[in-house]
Motif scaffolding. Sequence first.
Motif, PDB file in Angstrom:
ATOM      1  N   TRP A  54       0.823  -1.215   0.000  1.00 49.96           N
ATOM      2  CA  TRP A  54       0.000   0.000   0.000  1.00 49.96           C
ATOM      3  C   TRP A  54       0.854   1.262   0.000  1.00 49.96           C
ATOM      4  CZ3 TRP A  54      -4.836   1.000  -1.118  1.00 49.96           C
ATOM      5  CH2 TRP A  54      -5.776  -0.032  -1.078  1.00 49.96           C
ATOM      6  N   GLN A  55       2.007   1.205   0.622  1.00 45.87           N
ATOM      7  CA  GLN A  55       2.859   2.395   0.651  1.00 45.87           C
ATOM      8  C   GLN A  55       3.309   2.801  -0.753  1.00 45.87           C
ATOM      9  OE1 GLN A  55       3.426   4.380   3.250  1.00 45.87           O
ATOM     10  NE2 GLN A  55       2.231   3.057   4.602  1.00 45.87           N
ATOM     11  N   ASP A  71      -3.025   5.995  -6.993  1.00 48.79           N
ATOM     12  CA  ASP A  71      -2.783   5.951  -5.544  1.00 48.79           C
ATOM     13  C   ASP A  71      -3.998   5.477  -4.762  1.00 48.79           C
ATOM     14  OD1 ASP A  71      -4.538   8.110  -5.326  1.00 48.79           O
ATOM     15  OD2 ASP A  71      -2.988   9.564  -4.797  1.00 48.79           O
ATOM     16  N   CYS A  72      -5.122   5.215  -5.465  1.00 56.74           N
ATOM     17  CA  CYS A  72      -6.334   4.634  -4.873  1.00 56.74           C
ATOM     18  C   CYS A  72      -6.918   5.496  -3.754  1.00 56.74           C
ATOM     19  CB  CYS A  72      -6.050   3.218  -4.349  1.00 56.74           C
ATOM     20  SG  CYS A  72      -5.509   2.079  -5.636  1.00 56.74           S
ATOM     21  N   GLY A  73      -6.519   6.761  -3.704  1.00 57.75           N
ATOM     22  CA  GLY A  73      -6.988   7.618  -2.625  1.00 57.75           C
ATOM     23  C   GLY A  73      -6.421   7.252  -1.277  1.00 57.75           C
ATOM     24  N   PHE A  74      -5.310   6.510  -1.259  1.00 61.71           N
ATOM     25  CA  PHE A  74      -4.728   6.064   0.012  1.00 61.71           C
ATOM     26  C   PHE A  74      -4.185   7.247   0.802  1.00 61.71           C
ATOM     27  CE2 PHE A  74      -0.744   4.340   2.138  1.00 61.71           C
ATOM     28  CZ  PHE A  74      -1.422   3.891   3.255  1.00 61.71           C
ATOM     29  N   ARG A 125       0.599   4.065  13.345  1.00 59.89           N
ATOM     30  CA  ARG A 125       0.729   5.391  12.742  1.00 59.89           C
ATOM     31  C   ARG A 125       0.770   5.384  11.217  1.00 59.89           C
ATOM     32  NH1 ARG A 125       2.013   9.124  16.898  1.00 59.89           N
ATOM     33  NH2 ARG A 125       2.597   8.079  18.837  1.00 59.89           N
ATOM     34  N   ASP A 126       1.162   4.274  10.594  1.00 64.48           N
ATOM     35  CA  ASP A 126       1.267   4.242   9.134  1.00 64.48           C
ATOM     36  C   ASP A 126       0.057   3.613   8.459  1.00 64.48           C
ATOM     37  OD1 ASP A 126       3.792   5.397   9.257  1.00 64.48           O
ATOM     38  OD2 ASP A 126       4.791   3.457   9.426  1.00 64.48           O
ATOM     39  N   ASP A 127      -0.922   3.171   9.238  1.00 68.58           N
ATOM     40  CA  ASP A 127      -2.170   2.691   8.650  1.00 68.58           C
ATOM     41  C   ASP A 127      -2.948   3.875   8.083  1.00 68.58           C
ATOM     42  OD1 ASP A 127      -1.601   0.104   9.325  1.00 68.58           O
ATOM     43  OD2 ASP A 127      -3.113  -0.079  10.887  1.00 68.58           O
TER      44      ASP A 127
END
Length: 369
Positions: free
Chosen positions: A68-69, A78-81, A140-142
């Motif tokens: 995902w990163q 970027d799928c709106g991530f 924190r990175d979710d």
Amino acid sequence: MKRAVVIGGGLHGLSTALHLARMPGWRVTVLERRHVGRHSSGVNAGGVRRLGRDLREIALSCVAADMWQDIEALVGDDCGFQPGGQVKVAESEADLRQLEKRAEQVRALGWTHEEVVDRAEVRRLLPAIAPHVVGALVCRDDGSADPMRTVMAFRRAAQEAGAEIVEGSSVTAIERTAEGTIRVVTEEKTWEAERVANCAGAWATTIARMAGEEIPCGVKASMMIVTERLPPFCTPTVGPTARALSFKQTASGTVVIGGGHQGLNDPATETSTVLFGNLAHAARIAAELFPVVAGARIVRTWTGTEARTPDEVPVIGESRTLPGLFHSFGYSGHGFQVSPAAGAAVAELMARGATNLPVAPFTQARFDA
């Protein structure tokens, strides 16, 4: 050129098709009864979450987190991530002790992504949180992504890799041919393939039954709320420890509320119904955690149909009655985040018969006992 058929055009089917189509020597067709992302894949909350995973899922979820990163490199979008973090808040000292125990379990397995924080740090992360919250468990990175945008990105990427996507095609039978291939019968056409993936979500047990295999799996109908636009007040995705809720504010200012409150569904007719009494309970919890949303207008509600296994972790593995058929279903409301990694694992199982990705805990053999 070997042929593979993927049954189901949700995110897991598309991810499997994408990864397999990028392997040399494979021609892949996706058969979708309605349209891609029709059910859970396109209408879920879009949680990109390692936080709070079943301990068996953590390894696969961490592989997916790395993907995902750099999701744009995988699918060209970027799928709106938004990696704004995920936070599970403690509303009591008992909740906080439970979160501390959870963090210890995760650390004992060698993972460090979950972190317990105190009252002051919760308020730094969530300035609008209710004053009774005493701490939290944080990853924190979710974050979160846009579900339908993600589905369409995986669709485009799969097609660009050479996969064929056939919508409006319902599978009616699966059988072994005299030549040793698998015949997949639809209302319009018959397909023959060396490998078949069962990614049919809430209808995957029907596909398994066509192959003579019974795998326990039910359905769920998780409901969602979207509010009117509000001024920005919350970046992470938030949930409580002892109550069911998922809460996030989108970039446009709307608030998306979910977390497992159930409606009704009928898989036979592919329909689902919102139960407003249950939905009101979700709205009440949201207002108790974030008083700023009390009185906000609800502009949209919905529910979908998802597969739910008895232990709420997926089934991933080869059929024990029809070799060459591989199952990937039963993600039980939290399959969105793991879909890039799960699709890669299933594609490797189909192409090579083995994978180094951590899916061994998910075979249907665990239900034998």
